[in-house]
Design a protein around this motif. Structure first.
Motif, short mmCIF file in Angstrom:
data_model
loop_
_atom_site.label_atom_id
_atom_site.label_comp_id
_atom_site.label_asym_id
_atom_site.label_seq_id
_atom_site.Cartn_x
_atom_site.Cartn_y
_atom_site.Cartn_z
N SER A 152 0.83 -1.21 0.00
CA SER A 152 0.00 0.00 0.00
C SER A 152 0.86 1.26 0.00
N ALA A 153 1.95 1.22 0.77
CA ALA A 153 2.85 2.38 0.81
C ALA A 153 3.49 2.62 -0.54
N ARG A 154 3.67 1.54 -1.31
CA ARG A 154 4.24 1.68 -2.66
C ARG A 154 3.16 2.03 -3.70
N ARG A 155 1.91 2.15 -3.23
CA ARG A 155 0.78 2.45 -4.12
C ARG A 155 0.61 1.37 -5.19
N MET A 156 0.78 0.14 -4.75
CA MET A 156 0.61 -1.00 -5.64
C MET A 156 -0.68 -1.74 -5.27
N THR A 157 -1.39 -2.20 -6.28
CA THR A 157 -2.53 -3.07 -6.01
C THR A 157 -2.02 -4.50 -5.83
N GLN A 158 -2.88 -5.38 -5.35
CA GLN A 158 -2.49 -6.77 -5.26
C GLN A 158 -2.11 -7.33 -6.62
N GLY A 159 -2.83 -6.91 -7.65
CA GLY A 159 -2.51 -7.35 -9.01
C GLY A 159 -1.14 -6.86 -9.46
N LEU A 216 1.42 -6.22 -7.54
CA LEU A 216 2.43 -7.00 -6.83
C LEU A 216 2.54 -8.41 -7.42
N ALA A 217 1.40 -9.00 -7.73
CA ALA A 217 1.41 -10.35 -8.31
C ALA A 217 2.20 -10.37 -9.62
N ARG A 218 1.99 -9.36 -10.45
CA ARG A 218 2.70 -9.32 -11.73
C ARG A 218 4.18 -9.05 -11.53
N ALA A 219 4.53 -8.13 -10.62
CA ALA A 219 5.94 -7.79 -10.39
C ALA A 219 6.71 -8.96 -9.80
N ALA A 220 6.05 -9.74 -8.95
CA ALA A 220 6.71 -10.87 -8.29
C ALA A 220 6.55 -12.17 -9.07
N ILE A 246 3.88 -14.00 -9.30
CA ILE A 246 3.14 -14.89 -8.40
C ILE A 246 1.66 -14.70 -8.69
N SER A 247 0.87 -15.73 -8.51
CA SER A 247 -0.55 -15.63 -8.79
C SER A 247 -1.24 -14.64 -7.85
N LEU A 248 -2.27 -14.00 -8.37
CA LEU A 248 -3.04 -13.06 -7.56
C LEU A 248 -3.68 -13.76 -6.38
N SER A 249 -4.14 -14.99 -6.57
CA SER A 249 -4.77 -15.71 -5.47
C SER A 249 -3.76 -15.97 -4.35
N MET A 250 -2.49 -16.21 -4.71
CA MET A 250 -1.46 -16.41 -3.69
C MET A 250 -1.25 -15.13 -2.88
N ILE A 251 -1.18 -14.00 -3.56
CA ILE A 251 -1.01 -12.72 -2.86
C ILE A 251 -2.16 -12.50 -1.89
#
Length: 392
Positions: free
Chosen positions: A20-27, A29-33, A35-40
């Motif tokens: 949240s501090a990085r102004r990232m959505t869960q999606g 973060l999932a794309r950057a890492a 990793i699946s969105l469901s895992m996040i």
């Protein structure tokens, strides 16, 4: 001890907070890492516990050390300690490096700058993972490109930070020897002086402060013969005086300590706060060392340190290791002055800034034990802090 579910939830909460501090959505973060969105989602909900590979991927995507996501668990220690055998192997075989590729110089410079950043920010997990391969590559490259020597010295210093902070003093001493040997390949008096600064760790570890002071003063005298007026020169010379002041204080040589302090202040006033050959120096760094000096001198010298702690804090632009060190030293000064609650506040500040540096610092463990002993009815927060340190 916390349950696995509680540890998982704690890590998930930190992932969510930093995301949240990085102004990232869960999606995002999932794309950057990758990793699946469901895992996040499951991680942030606390229903899944991240494995090491997932944790590393998320930490890299968020631009933080994995320890930031593990705050309060015991996993960081094992992750760092687990890399030490690999580092020992690389160091042991440095005279006979293995075969393999060597990246172009610009790419190696970027990798070494990242290692320096991790060291200054006390990101020892990321550092310990990267160093064995980096040092092996630089050692291979040194056979045909002597210009890599400064990068290798810098990488050895980063490895020494891990070894020294985590108690591998024999490995630390060996790395310092390698730094000194490799520096001979480079005609750079400032690089040699920076190694002398690091070498003081050996004298701190063995409590041979008078010898350490002599070694620093020899280096200071040698550096003074250089006809150099650059900011880098003054920054390196000032850092030597800054460290010599603390070593002299530990040796009980008050006049020498104050003399070196005054010279550090003079040089600190001539340069901006910055990193000079891997060491932070400038007015704020000298101010921080005033607290270290006061603690080393003790008794009547504590008052200025206590006053400074009430009116000033290191700016966030300074390296995390230097800032957390200020609060660790301040905690000791306050504890000696009988200010228990204020001492604990300082320890908590150090933990927030650089958790790995704070957790591995011997003074923090000593002061944590003292606070537990002095507080007959310890607060939940103090008990939690002690548990984080591994004291209970």
């Amino acid at each position: 001890m916390p349950s696995a579910r509680r540890s998982s939830s704690s890590a998930g909460e930190r992932i969510a907070a930093i995301r949240s501090a990085r102004r990232m959505t869960q999606g995002d973060l999932a794309r950057a890492a990758n990793i699946s969105l469901s895992m996040i989602r499951k991680l942030e909900q606390g229903s899944r516990n991240p494995g090491d590979n997932v944790l590393d991927a998320i930490a890299a995507a968020l631009g933080v050390d994995p320890s930031r996501l593990l705050h309060g668990t015991g996993r960081t220690d094992s992750r760092v300690h687990g890399t030490i055998p690999l580092l020992r192997q690389v160091i042991t075989t440095c005279d006979f490096p293995d075969e393999g590729p060597v990246r172009p110089l610009p790419e190696l410079q970027v990798a070494v700058r990242e290692a320096v950043r991790c060291r200054l920010e006390s990101q020892y997990v990321r550092l310990s993972y990267a160093l064995p391969d980096l040092i092996a590559e630089l050692t291979r490259g040194l056979r045909t490109a002597s210009g890599l020597a400064p990068l290798l010295v810098t990488s050895y210093r980063a490895a020494d930070a891990v070894a020294y902070k985590y108690g591998y003093l024999d490995l630390s001493a060996r790395l310092i020897d390698l730094m000194r040997q490799t520096t001979v390949l480079v005609e750079d008096p400032l690089l040699a002086a920076s190694v002398a600064y690091v070498r003081t760790e050996v004298f701190f570890a063995t409590h041979t402060y008078e010898a350490g002071l002599r070694a620093l003063e020899v280096e200071i005298d040698r550096l003074r013969t250089c006809k150099d007026t650059s900011l880098q020169y003054m920054g390196v010379l000032g850092s030597l005086h800054m460290r010599a002041a603390v070593v002299a204080a530990r040796a009980g040589q008050v006049e020498d300590a104050l003399s070196h302090r005054d010279e550090a202040w003079r040089l600190g006033g001539m340069v901006p706060e910055s990193i000079y050959y891997g060491t932070a120096f400038g007015p704020d760094s000298v101010r921080i060392h005033e607290v270290s000096l006061a603690v080393s001198l003790g008794d009547s010298h504590l008052r200025p340190a206590l006053d400074l702690g009430d009116t000033w804090a290191p700016p966030s632009s300074m390296p995390a290791e230097r800032r957390s060190g200020f609060f660790i030293e301040l905690a000791r000064a306050r504890l000696w002055a009988g200010m228990r609650d204020a001492a604990f506040d300082a320890l908590r500040s150090a933990r927030r800034i650089a958790p790995q540096h704070t957790r591995e610092h011997p003074w923090v463990r000593e002061d944590g034990e003292t606070l537990l002993r002095l507080h007959r009815a310890s607060s939940d927060e103090l008990c939690g802090f002690a548990e984080w340190l591994g004291l209970s």
